[in-house]
Design a protein around this motif. Structure first.
Motif, PDB file in Angstrom:
ATOM      1  N   THR A  27      -4.833  -1.292  -8.021  1.00  0.00           N
ATOM      2  CA  THR A  27      -5.991  -2.004  -8.546  1.00  0.00           C
ATOM      3  C   THR A  27      -5.785  -3.489  -8.326  1.00  0.00           C
ATOM      4  OG1 THR A  27      -6.295  -0.319 -10.231  1.00  0.00           O
ATOM      5  CG2 THR A  27      -7.402  -2.412 -10.582  1.00  0.00           C
ATOM      6  N   TRP A  28      -6.733  -4.124  -7.701  1.00  0.00           N
ATOM      7  CA  TRP A  28      -6.682  -5.566  -7.504  1.00  0.00           C
ATOM      8  C   TRP A  28      -7.426  -6.229  -8.642  1.00  0.00           C
ATOM      9  CZ3 TRP A  28      -7.756  -6.732  -1.667  1.00  0.00           C
ATOM     10  CH2 TRP A  28      -6.761  -6.137  -0.900  1.00  0.00           C
ATOM     11  N   ARG A  29      -6.886  -7.307  -9.130  1.00  0.00           N
ATOM     12  CA  ARG A  29      -7.441  -8.001 -10.285  1.00  0.00           C
ATOM     13  C   ARG A  29      -8.916  -8.346 -10.111  1.00  0.00           C
ATOM     14  NH1 ARG A  29      -4.317 -13.139 -11.980  1.00  0.00           N
ATOM     15  NH2 ARG A  29      -2.817 -11.538 -12.493  1.00  0.00           N
ATOM     16  N   ASP A  30      -9.289  -8.871  -8.966  1.00  0.00           N
ATOM     17  CA  ASP A  30     -10.662  -9.332  -8.760  1.00  0.00           C
ATOM     18  C   ASP A  30     -11.562  -8.327  -8.052  1.00  0.00           C
ATOM     19  OD1 ASP A  30      -9.983 -11.764  -9.909  1.00  0.00           O
ATOM     20  OD2 ASP A  30      -9.337 -12.584  -7.988  1.00  0.00           O
ATOM     21  N   PHE A  31     -10.978  -7.262  -7.525  1.00  0.00           N
ATOM     22  CA  PHE A  31     -11.768  -6.389  -6.664  1.00  0.00           C
ATOM     23  C   PHE A  31     -11.829  -4.940  -7.117  1.00  0.00           C
ATOM     24  CE2 PHE A  31      -9.850  -9.730  -4.018  1.00  0.00           C
ATOM     25  CZ  PHE A  31     -10.999 -10.423  -3.703  1.00  0.00           C
ATOM     26  N   GLY A  32     -11.176  -4.573  -8.200  1.00  0.00           N
ATOM     27  CA  GLY A  32     -11.194  -3.194  -8.667  1.00  0.00           C
ATOM     28  C   GLY A  32     -10.295  -2.297  -7.840  1.00  0.00           C
ATOM     29  N   THR A  33     -10.487  -1.004  -7.954  1.00  0.00           N
ATOM     30  CA  THR A  33      -9.669  -0.022  -7.255  1.00  0.00           C
ATOM     31  C   THR A  33     -10.234   0.237  -5.865  1.00  0.00           C
ATOM     32  OG1 THR A  33      -9.106   1.007  -9.347  1.00  0.00           O
ATOM     33  CG2 THR A  33      -8.746   2.322  -7.389  1.00  0.00           C
ATOM     34  N   HIS A  34      -9.349   0.329  -4.887  1.00  0.00           N
ATOM     35  CA  HIS A  34      -9.748   0.589  -3.501  1.00  0.00           C
ATOM     36  C   HIS A  34      -8.995   1.801  -2.989  1.00  0.00           C
ATOM     37  CE1 HIS A  34     -11.858  -3.250  -3.009  1.00  0.00           C
ATOM     38  NE2 HIS A  34     -10.931  -3.728  -3.797  1.00  0.00           N
ATOM     39  N   ASP A  35      -9.497   2.389  -1.926  1.00  0.00           N
ATOM     40  CA  ASP A  35      -8.821   3.523  -1.306  1.00  0.00           C
ATOM     41  C   ASP A  35      -7.425   3.110  -0.862  1.00  0.00           C
ATOM     42  OD1 ASP A  35     -11.002   5.151  -1.667  1.00  0.00           O
ATOM     43  OD2 ASP A  35     -11.832   4.730   0.311  1.00  0.00           O
ATOM     44  N   THR A  36      -6.484   4.014  -1.071  1.00  0.00           N
ATOM     45  CA  THR A  36      -5.103   3.789  -0.695  1.00  0.00           C
ATOM     46  C   THR A  36      -4.775   4.758   0.430  1.00  0.00           C
ATOM     47  OG1 THR A  36      -4.610   3.155  -2.963  1.00  0.00           O
ATOM     48  CG2 THR A  36      -2.754   3.723  -1.588  1.00  0.00           C
ATOM     49  N   THR A  37      -3.977   4.315   1.416  1.00  0.00           N
ATOM     50  CA  THR A  37      -3.681   5.118   2.598  1.00  0.00           C
ATOM     51  C   THR A  37      -2.202   5.466   2.655  1.00  0.00           C
ATOM     52  OG1 THR A  37      -5.426   3.964   3.799  1.00  0.00           O
ATOM     53  CG2 THR A  37      -3.824   5.170   5.117  1.00  0.00           C
ATOM     54  N   PHE A  38      -1.891   6.750   2.878  1.00  0.00           N
ATOM     55  CA  PHE A  38      -0.524   7.205   3.098  1.00  0.00           C
ATOM     56  C   PHE A  38      -0.223   7.061   4.584  1.00  0.00           C
ATOM     57  CE2 PHE A  38       2.546  10.520   4.183  1.00  0.00           C
ATOM     58  CZ  PHE A  38       3.561  10.230   3.286  1.00  0.00           C
ATOM     59  N   ILE A  39       0.871   6.357   4.923  1.00  0.00           N
ATOM     60  CA  ILE A  39       1.199   6.126   6.338  1.00  0.00           C
ATOM     61  C   ILE A  39       2.510   6.799   6.750  1.00  0.00           C
ATOM     62  CG2 ILE A  39      -0.158   4.009   6.483  1.00  0.00           C
ATOM     63  CD1 ILE A  39       2.489   2.440   6.241  1.00  0.00           C
ATOM     64  N   GLY A  40       3.019   7.696   5.916  1.00  0.00           N
ATOM     65  CA  GLY A  40       4.262   8.399   6.245  1.00  0.00           C
ATOM     66  C   GLY A  40       5.427   7.429   6.311  1.00  0.00           C
ATOM     67  N   GLY A  41       6.233   7.529   7.362  1.00  0.00           N
ATOM     68  CA  GLY A  41       7.381   6.649   7.526  1.00  0.00           C
ATOM     69  C   GLY A  41       7.104   5.450   8.413  1.00  0.00           C
ATOM     70  N   ALA A  42       5.842   5.266   8.812  1.00  0.00           N
ATOM     71  CA  ALA A  42       5.477   4.164   9.707  1.00  0.00           C
ATOM     72  C   ALA A  42       5.594   2.817   9.002  1.00  0.00           C
ATOM     73  CB  ALA A  42       4.046   4.354  10.211  1.00  0.00           C
ATOM     74  N   ALA A  43       5.682   1.770   9.784  1.00  0.00           N
ATOM     75  CA  ALA A  43       5.717   0.413   9.240  1.00  0.00           C
ATOM     76  C   ALA A  43       4.344   0.046   8.688  1.00  0.00           C
ATOM     77  CB  ALA A  43       6.121  -0.578  10.327  1.00  0.00           C
ATOM     78  N   PHE A  44       4.329  -0.840   7.707  1.00  0.00           N
ATOM     79  CA  PHE A  44       3.059  -1.327   7.173  1.00  0.00           C
ATOM     80  C   PHE A  44       2.264  -1.985   8.292  1.00  0.00           C
ATOM     81  CE2 PHE A  44       5.536  -1.806   3.059  1.00  0.00           C
ATOM     82  CZ  PHE A  44       4.954  -0.699   2.459  1.00  0.00           C
ATOM     83  N   THR A  45       0.947  -1.755   8.308  1.00  0.00           N
ATOM     84  CA  THR A  45       0.102  -2.268   9.388  1.00  0.00           C
ATOM     85  C   THR A  45      -0.510  -3.632   9.081  1.00  0.00           C
ATOM     86  OG1 THR A  45      -1.940  -1.281   8.540  1.00  0.00           O
ATOM     87  CG2 THR A  45      -0.577   0.095   9.986  1.00  0.00           C
ATOM     88  N   GLY A  46      -0.548  -4.002   7.805  1.00  0.00           N
ATOM     89  CA  GLY A  46      -1.202  -5.233   7.402  1.00  0.00           C
ATOM     90  C   GLY A  46      -2.594  -4.994   6.839  1.00  0.00           C
TER      91      GLY A  46
END
Length: 98
Positions: A27-46
């Motif tokens: 949950t972001w303070r100013d933006f509410g809850t957003h979809d979250t993505t599972f990326i397995g063992g991959a590096a964060f994409t940004g």
């Protein structure tokens, strides 16, 4: 972007064979809850709101769930998952992401 939190937790006795699941909500303070993505063992994409899981290199029965909530490709929080079986590395089906 400012980091609003840095969290750490531990889940003991995690067993996928018994249907255990991990529920994560970002949950972001100013933006509410957003979809979250599972990326397995991959590096964060940004893209932000990403959850990745890797095996602890020092303990085969432990997984590290890392969370990048703001898209800076850095871990904002993590969960240590102590598994009952070495093959229990949590996969996408073991998470409830909201």
């Amino acid at each position: 972007m400012t980091r609003f939190w840095a969290a750490r937790g531990t889940i003991s006795d995690f067993n996928t064979l018994e249907g255990d699941q991990i529920r994560i909500s970002i949950t972001w303070r100013d933006f509410g809850t957003h979809d979250t993505t599972f990326i397995g063992g991959a590096a964060f994409t940004g893209a932000g709101k990403e959850v990745r899981v890797t095996r602890d290199p020092n303990d085969f029965f432990r997984a590290i769930v890392s969370i990048d909530s703001d898209g800076d490709r850095r871990t904002d929080g993590h969960i240590v998952v102590e598994m009952t079986h070495f093959f229990d590395l949590p996969g996408a089906e073991d998470f409830v992401l909201i």
